[in-house]
Design an enzyme around this catalytic site. Structure first.
Site, mmCIF file in Angstrom:
data_model
loop_
_atom_site.group_PDB
_atom_site.id
_atom_site.type_symbol
_atom_site.label_atom_id
_atom_site.label_comp_id
_atom_site.label_asym_id
_atom_site.label_seq_id
_atom_site.Cartn_x
_atom_site.Cartn_y
_atom_site.Cartn_z
ATOM 1 N N GLU A 277 -34.786 9.862 8.600
ATOM 2 C CA GLU A 277 -35.071 9.444 7.048
ATOM 3 C C GLU A 277 -35.321 7.875 6.804
ATOM 4 O OE1 GLU A 277 -34.116 13.611 4.664
ATOM 5 O OE2 GLU A 277 -32.740 11.843 4.308
ATOM 6 N N CYS B 258 -20.174 10.387 3.111
ATOM 7 C CA CYS B 258 -21.836 10.326 3.494
ATOM 8 C C CYS B 258 -22.325 11.270 3.991
ATOM 9 C CB CYS B 258 -21.765 8.887 4.497
ATOM 10 S SG CYS B 258 -23.585 8.863 5.059
ATOM 11 N N ASN C 135 -24.081 8.572 -5.611
ATOM 12 C CA ASN C 135 -24.704 9.999 -6.038
ATOM 13 C C ASN C 135 -23.749 10.959 -5.140
ATOM 14 O OD1 ASN C 135 -27.330 10.263 -7.642
ATOM 15 N ND2 ASN C 135 -27.208 8.217 -6.382
ATOM 16 N N CYS D 211 -35.466 0.815 3.475
ATOM 17 C CA CYS D 211 -34.151 1.214 4.037
ATOM 18 C C CYS D 211 -34.481 2.077 5.393
ATOM 19 C CB CYS D 211 -33.498 1.860 3.073
ATOM 20 S SG CYS D 211 -31.834 2.597 3.547
ATOM 21 N N CYS E 149 -25.127 10.227 13.060
ATOM 22 C CA CYS E 149 -24.389 9.176 12.971
ATOM 23 C C CYS E 149 -23.069 9.097 13.881
ATOM 24 C CB CYS E 149 -23.966 8.870 11.426
ATOM 25 S SG CYS E 149 -23.146 7.224 11.253
ATOM 26 N N CYS F 69 -17.504 8.790 7.930
ATOM 27 C CA CYS F 69 -17.300 8.358 6.624
ATOM 28 C C CYS F 69 -17.350 9.719 5.835
ATOM 29 C CB CYS F 69 -18.064 7.451 6.014
ATOM 30 S SG CYS F 69 -18.397 5.709 7.014
ATOM 31 N N CYS G 59 -27.580 6.285 -2.008
ATOM 32 C CA CYS G 59 -26.440 5.752 -0.875
ATOM 33 C C CYS G 59 -25.855 7.045 -0.637
ATOM 34 C CB CYS G 59 -25.589 4.725 -1.766
ATOM 35 S SG CYS G 59 -24.006 4.580 -0.768
#
Length: 344
Positions: free
Chosen positions: A90, A117, A292, A103, A110, A114, A335
């Site tokens: 994305e 996330c 968020n 972005c 990933c 984290c 985020c």
């Protein structure tokens, strides 16, 4: 067939010599690929039809495509980007009154873990190739012109993945994006965001790309940061700071600390004092990111009073602080929300 964009300019020159062509043909093709972002060999009109057919026998171009486009009520655009092998990442176009920011992603999934996330919950499938990163930027540039009547002004490597874990391709993509023979964007308008890998921060400083650096910090208390970002127990805050000081010494560029404040996790005075002590060790500024939730109930945006307390104490300590408003939350583009979530 290989994507012709894996070839450097020198490799293109060698290739055309083997075809019995003059080396200047390489510059023509390079311009089509990286400046004009052309995605069809057959449309390279300053090459003869016979030469285009020869090239097409050995090479192809595998551009990314938009699998799904979502528009937020605040104008943010999220692209579900399909890669040549069918995998998805994305990227996000974030508009304001004065700029449009891309972005972009650097990995499918990933490498890190984290807790806050959504992307970290995806398995890392592979690193993005140089052309796939550049294609995201070119795509968002065209959307910026189409929807907002102005070219793309800024790029942040804050999408899916850890840029430092795909270092070679990210750096080469930045060179393609900034060189006059490429997209010609200013490197000072590009920010590379990392969760903090000291060796790679130093390498980025040595490579002198003239980009900006952001560190995803979220706590300057070691034990607490390790809970929020479990991988970080391999990279102590002291080692990260030493790398940041090296960065500033080499580049003269101020570091941005990206920092989410969560209710009941890092919203106390001890957290603020630790952040102030950390910031004072290197020229820096703080972006407080409005978070968020991603649906797990553990990480929730702090209340307004806690946010104001951060701002007041940081400013009293002489540290520049900005509140970065969340954009695209209604389409999971904010985020920590990028996770290839589809809509019905």
């Amino acid at each position: 067939m290989k994507d012709i964009r894996v070839l450097s300019l020198d490799q293109l020159k060698d290739y055309f010599v083997t075809l019995g062509e003059k080396p200047f043909r390489a510059k023509q093709v390079y311009d089509w690929l990286w400046s004009k972002n052309l995605h069809s060999i057959d449309e390279m009109t300053n090459l003869s039809k016979a030469l285009r057919e020869k090239i097409s026998e050995e090479y192809t171009i595998n551009p990314v495509s938009v699998d799904q486009l979502q528009r937020s009520t605040d104008g943010t655009i999220k692209n579900g980007v399909k890669l040549h092998d069918g995998l998805l990442v994305e990227s996000v176009l974030i508009p304001t009154e004065t700029r449009t920011t891309a972005c972009v992603s650097s990995q499918v999934g990933c490498s890190l873990n984290c807790e806050f996330c959504a992307t970290a919950r995806l398995k890392r499938m592979r690193n993005l190739e140089v052309a796939e990163i550049v294609d995201q930027v070119a795509l968002i540039d065209s959307q910026s012109k189409m929807y907002f009547d102005r070219p793309l002004s800024n790029i942040v490597f804050m999408g899916m993945g850890e840029p430092m874990m795909n270092y070679k391709n990210v750096v080469e993509a930045i060179r393609k994006i900034t060189q006059p023979e490429g997209l010609g964007m200013s490197p000072r308008r590009i920010t590379v965001s990392t969760s903090g890998i000291p060796k790679m921060i130093k390498m980025l400083a040595d490579d002198d790309l003239r980009v900006k650096l952001a560190l995803s910090l979220h706590s300057a208390i070691e034990s607490k940061r390790n809970e929020i970002m479990p991988f970080s127990d391999k990279f102590p805050l002291t080692d990260i700071m030493e790398a940041l000081q090296y960065w500033y010494q080499k580049t003269g560029s101020v570091i941005t600390f990206e920092y989410c404040v969560w209710k009941g996790i890092n919203d106390g005075d001890e957290d603020i004092k630790a952040l102030i002590r950390y910031c004072r060790q290197v020229p820096s500024k703080v972006n407080l990111i409005q978070y968020n939730p991603i649906g797990d109930g553990k990480y929730d945006q702090c209340n307004k009073q806690a946010e104001e307390n951060y701002v007041r104490q940081l400013e009293n300590a002489g540290i520049t602080v900005m509140i970065r408003k969340s954009r695209g939350g209604d389409i999971d583009a904010a985020c920590g929300q990028l996770a290839n979530k589809t809509v019905d």
